[in-house]
Enzyme design. Sequence first.
Site, mmCIF file in Angstrom:
data_model
loop_
_atom_site.group_PDB
_atom_site.id
_atom_site.type_symbol
_atom_site.label_atom_id
_atom_site.label_comp_id
_atom_site.label_asym_id
_atom_site.label_seq_id
_atom_site.Cartn_x
_atom_site.Cartn_y
_atom_site.Cartn_z
ATOM 1 N N CYS A 1 0.829 -1.207 0.000
ATOM 2 C CA CYS A 1 0.000 0.000 0.000
ATOM 3 C C CYS A 1 0.865 1.259 0.000
ATOM 4 O O CYS A 1 1.497 1.550 -1.002
ATOM 5 C CB CYS A 1 -0.985 -0.058 1.165
ATOM 6 N N HIS B 1 -3.432 -5.743 1.284
ATOM 7 C CA HIS B 1 -2.698 -5.923 2.544
ATOM 8 C C HIS B 1 -2.644 -7.402 2.942
ATOM 9 O O HIS B 1 -3.558 -7.872 3.643
ATOM 10 C CB HIS B 1 -3.402 -5.148 3.660
ATOM 11 N N GLU C 1 -0.980 -8.771 5.207
ATOM 12 C CA GLU C 1 -0.921 -8.921 6.674
ATOM 13 C C GLU C 1 -2.308 -8.869 7.319
ATOM 14 O O GLU C 1 -2.486 -9.276 8.451
ATOM 15 C CB GLU C 1 0.009 -7.855 7.281
#
Lengths: 232, 79
Positions: A86, A203, A205
């Site tokens: 990002c 993302h 994560e």
Amino acid sequence: MRFGVVVFPGSNCEMDCFHVIDKVLMEEVEYVWHQQTDVSGYDCLVLPGGFSYGDYLRCGAIARFSPVMEAVAEYAREGGLVIGICNGFQILLEAGLLPGAMLRNTSLSFICRHVNVRVENADTPWTNAVRQGRVLRIPIAHGEGNYTADAETLAALGERNQIVLRYCDEGGETTADSNPNGSVENIAGICSEGFNVFGLMPHPERASEEILGSTDGLLIWESVMAHYQARG
Amino acid sequence: MKVSIYVSPKKGVLDPAGQAALGALRSLGFGEVADVQIGKYIILSLEDGESGQAEARVQEMCERLLANPIIEDYRIEMG
């Protein structure tokens, strides 16, 4: 494997990345402050999401001149593994470590939701644990994720298989409707020519544990670990 | 010395903010508006020095930081 998560003023996903590496992957991880100039000793550097330096001027434009970025660039030139997520992707673009630039989302909205992305190249350090063409469900959260590049750059990216992820529908079709931000050719993630630098808007994560609704992001982390172990 | 810098989206590069403003102007009845570009206006105050050198320095500032040459053009007005 030893990860370094680079923290800029305004980063806000560094703890999520740290958590996944530490608690889910159970690998070594340290924060790397933006004023640090030595990144030797890490096996992979993570530029996390957020709003570095408030994203004033342009996303990532000021972060790229942080002292740490010279070290990151040198690390990348030597073949080191760098993933920018990002805002981290935006910083890699501004730093010229990846080609192209980001524009505001065509909808002008900040978009925060799960999207589908198709793995276009499963032969990279970041996707080797995934089958080519597989659709991953990973969230995005950005206002400027509309990737753009000139025709020549796009052709080169395509020829060298540097386009790693494209936005798609559930069935894996790259339609206009499945493109959340207007990115050219539905591009969601690209690699450097040497494949060691990876930038993506989704993302991983935030999709690495069951409790978060998807574990598809884990495949990215597992790929880089497999790549590192195979390299010895 | 005061320096004005106008940063605008490159021709052909999508300008979502400009397109939104264009749509809004038209819906307000300003049908004569053919296009809108939204950019940035940056004002620098420079310490006095050689003006010839100053312009080259400002150009370098634009190339390196203030504009992204992939998506933006810029114009400098000295003084």
